[in-house]
Design an enzyme around this catalytic site. Structure first.
Site, PDB file in Angstrom:
ATOM      1  N   LYS A  29      38.615  25.251  91.036  1.00 56.90           N
ATOM      2  CA  LYS A  29      38.114  24.680  91.878  1.00 56.90           C
ATOM      3  C   LYS A  29      38.949  24.617  92.922  1.00 56.90           C
ATOM      4  CE  LYS A  29      34.129  22.245  92.649  1.00 56.90           C
ATOM      5  NZ  LYS A  29      32.808  22.416  92.070  1.00 56.90           N
TER       6      LYS A  29
HETATM    7  P1  NAD Z   1      26.831  18.607 100.248  1.00 54.42           P
HETATM    8  O1  NAD Z   1      28.065  18.394 101.182  1.00 54.42           O
HETATM    9  O2  NAD Z   1      25.754  19.361 100.653  1.00 54.42           O
HETATM   10  O3  NAD Z   1      26.286  16.948 100.204  1.00 54.42           O
HETATM   11  C1  NAD Z   1      26.752  15.833  99.762  1.00 54.42           C
HETATM   12  C2  NAD Z   1      25.973  14.777 100.205  1.00 54.42           C
HETATM   13  O4  NAD Z   1      26.514  13.446  99.614  1.00 54.42           O
HETATM   14  C3  NAD Z   1      25.739  14.537 101.591  1.00 54.42           C
HETATM   15  O5  NAD Z   1      24.445  14.028 101.916  1.00 54.42           O
HETATM   16  C4  NAD Z   1      26.718  13.290 101.665  1.00 54.42           C
HETATM   17  O6  NAD Z   1      26.542  12.491 103.052  1.00 54.42           O
HETATM   18  C5  NAD Z   1      26.540  12.573 100.725  1.00 54.42           C
HETATM   19  N1  NAD Z   1      27.769  11.695 100.318  1.00 54.42           N
HETATM   20  C6  NAD Z   1      29.215  11.850 100.606  1.00 54.42           C
HETATM   21  N2  NAD Z   1      29.808  10.700 100.265  1.00 54.42           N
HETATM   22  C7  NAD Z   1      28.967  10.037  99.983  1.00 54.42           C
HETATM   23  C8  NAD Z   1      29.107   8.540  99.469  1.00 54.42           C
HETATM   24  N3  NAD Z   1      30.512   8.058  99.339  1.00 54.42           N
HETATM   25  N4  NAD Z   1      27.981   7.817  99.049  1.00 54.42           N
HETATM   26  C9  NAD Z   1      26.953   8.492  99.336  1.00 54.42           C
HETATM   27  N5  NAD Z   1      26.485   9.716  99.638  1.00 54.42           N
HETATM   28  C10 NAD Z   1      27.672  10.669  99.824  1.00 54.42           C
HETATM   29  O7  NAD Z   1      27.393  18.712  98.914  1.00 54.42           O
HETATM   30  P2  NAD Z   1      26.686  19.452  97.360  1.00 54.42           P
HETATM   31  O8  NAD Z   1      27.024  20.922  97.602  1.00 54.42           O
HETATM   32  O9  NAD Z   1      25.218  19.091  97.486  1.00 54.42           O
HETATM   33  O10 NAD Z   1      27.344  18.579  96.416  1.00 54.42           O
HETATM   34  C11 NAD Z   1      26.905  17.404  95.851  1.00 54.42           C
HETATM   35  C12 NAD Z   1      27.496  17.292  94.468  1.00 54.42           C
HETATM   36  O11 NAD Z   1      26.830  18.348  93.687  1.00 54.42           O
HETATM   37  C13 NAD Z   1      29.089  17.278  94.152  1.00 54.42           C
HETATM   38  O12 NAD Z   1      29.503  16.596  93.126  1.00 54.42           O
HETATM   39  C14 NAD Z   1      29.252  18.905  93.811  1.00 54.42           C
HETATM   40  O13 NAD Z   1      30.531  19.115  93.025  1.00 54.42           O
HETATM   41  C15 NAD Z   1      28.249  18.932  92.890  1.00 54.42           C
HETATM   42  N6  NAD Z   1      27.624  20.342  92.710  1.00 54.42           N
HETATM   43  C16 NAD Z   1      27.383  21.122  93.755  1.00 54.42           C
HETATM   44  C17 NAD Z   1      26.925  22.406  93.607  1.00 54.42           C
HETATM   45  C18 NAD Z   1      26.410  23.326  94.541  1.00 54.42           C
HETATM   46  O14 NAD Z   1      25.979  24.625  94.502  1.00 54.42           O
HETATM   47  N7  NAD Z   1      26.543  23.146  95.894  1.00 54.42           N
HETATM   48  C19 NAD Z   1      26.639  23.129  92.183  1.00 54.42           C
HETATM   49  C20 NAD Z   1      27.177  22.173  91.524  1.00 54.42           C
HETATM   50  C21 NAD Z   1      27.431  20.846  91.335  1.00 54.42           C
END
Ligand code: NAD
Length: 422
Positions: free
Chosen positions: A111
């Protein structure tokens, strides 16, 4: 060395270690192998001078943690967030190891993180920072060494800049170094939707196991980013109602169902949900406690804690985010016995599975249709679900521990068989 003296020491790294130990106990792992499997293999800390648009030079700091390289190249996203820490990146890298192993992917786990609020950068500043980060980690990554991807705060455009920087340095186009790229640069069809689509696939599969129909399903999602919005759309298409969504500015509740397209258009235009007129505003804390069938945390770690675990009002807690439930909250939810947790390493594994497909397509220079991608994805998700369900039954443990038992066993076996060096 005791964990509290480790450079990774932090609440979230401790959470990942506690989860690991519960699974290692079931596996009867000896102390030496346990520590070797648990500790990250290596990390790089970089500082990045970036020229800002006003001519100033600002120094940013970032990390890349490679937790496990024993079962293949490291694999894991890059997070751009102002509060990201080394301990957090290490925990996320550890979860990537178990996730890849559970899904049967030929990868280790890694990561990356950069301490920055990307919303405060202009596009040109973001490009310079993305390229500089890639430049700094370049000696430690590559299609056979470590393959990054998007995470919170990064997207396909950031992946494109990073792939371009890597390829320019090597002197040839090498798209297999990073996944989650735009389609025109070797990205896979379906990668953008994959994580949320996979979360929705597991939610539907468990609801079916519990005999709950789409029209009886009300969904609340914390974090309306890539994962949260794609999961929302997939569950809506299936017939469920999404009654709550949120982002870092707060949440929106509409018991009659939120107009997702309007919400997405609003975020596209205004950058966040604040002021969205399609429901009543509430805080993220209130949102998590709404009565619903499915609660999907899809933002950051440690949002379900001992403070709110007893107050949740959902039947299924589907962990779209990594590490959203603290170790203490896990115990409370297990004691309650009325909430089924679909653990992160299983629930959001669709993302890394389609990243694997993207990498395979890049290495072969042979590209698949979206139908082929999703068909292969669903088969892998079904296999992982069946093995986790069976393991939970066999050991009479939680689905989280069962998923970790499966993920950790393969990594620790590889380490034991290879010897001390990997
Ligand atoms: P992203 O940046 O696209 O979206 C994150 C969202 O969370 C945004 O809407 C943001 O405003 C919101 N957010 C941030 N801080 C916040 C808070 N304190 N309270 C409420 N909302 C908040 O990110 P993503 O890619 O959608 O990732 C989200 C989660 O999924 C993370 O934990 C990431 O590790 C996990 N994840 C992502 C992927 C991927 O393919 N993108 C894969 C596996 C896991």
């Amino acid at each position: 060395m005791a964990l509290n003296q480790s450079i990774y020491h932090s609440p979230v790294f401790q959470q990942a270690c506690n989860q690991f130990d519960a699974a290692a106990d079931i596996l009867g792992m000896d102390a030496g192998l346990r520590e070797r499997t648990k500790r990250p293999r290596r990390c790089v800390v970089v500082s990045m001078p970036v020229r800002m648009d006003d001519g100033r030079i600002e120094i940013f700091e970032g990390y890349r943690v490679q937790h496990n390289l024993s079962t293949g190249p490291a694999k894991g996203g890059i997070r751009f967030h102002h509060e990201v820490t080394l301990g957090e990146v290490a925990a996320l890298a550890m979860w990537m190891s178990w996730k890849c192993s559970l899904a049967g992917l030929p990868y280790g786990g890694g990561k990356g993180g950069v301490i920055v609020d990307p919303r405060k950068l202009s596009k040109t500043e973001l490009e310079r920072l993305s390229r500089r980060y890639m430049q700094e980690i370049l000696p430690f990554i590559g299609p056979n060494v470590d393959i990054p991807a998007p995470d919170v705060g990064t997207d396909a455009q950031v992946m494109a800049w990073m792939m371009d920087t890597y390829s320019n340095h090597k002197g040839f186009y090498d798209p297999g170094v990073i996944t989650g790229k735009p389609i025109s640069l070797g990205g896979s069809l379906g990668r953008k939707e994959a994580t949320g689509e996979g979360v929705a696939w597991f939610v539907k599969a468990y609801l079916q196991d519990f005999g709950i129909k789409p029209e009886q399903t009300k969904v609340v999602i914390q974090g309306f980013g890539n994962v949260g919005s794609e999961a929302a759309l997939a569950l809506y298409d299936w017939g469920a109602e999404v009654i709550g969504i949120s982002d870092y500015t707060g949440g929106i509740h509409n018991p009659k169902g939120i107009d997702l397209k309007a919400a997405l258009d609003y975020v596209q235009k205004n950058k966040n949900l604040q002021g969205f007129p399609g429901g009543d505003a509430l805080t993220n804390e209130q949102l998590m406690e709404l009565p619903c069938t499915v609660l999907i945390p899809a933002a950051l770690e440690r949002v379900i804690t001992e403070k709110n675990a007893a107050k949740l009002q959902c039947r299924i807690l589907a962990e779209g985010a990594n590490g959203p439930t603290t170790y203490e909250a896990d115990q409370i939810i297990r004691q309650r016995g009325d909430i089924h947790i679909i653990p992160d390493v299983l629930c959001n594994s669709g993302g890394v599975i389609v990243s694997y497909f993207e990498w395979l397509q890049n290495l072969q220079n042979y590209y698949w249709t979206k139908g082929e991608v999703f068909d292969k994805l669903y088969r892998m998700l079904a296999k992982a679900k069946a093995s986790v369900d069976e393991t939970a039954k066999k050991y009479k443990c939680s689905h989280r521990t069962a998923a970790l038992v499966l993920g950790i066993a393969r990594v620790s076996e590889a380490k034991a068989q290879r010897g001390l060096f990997p």
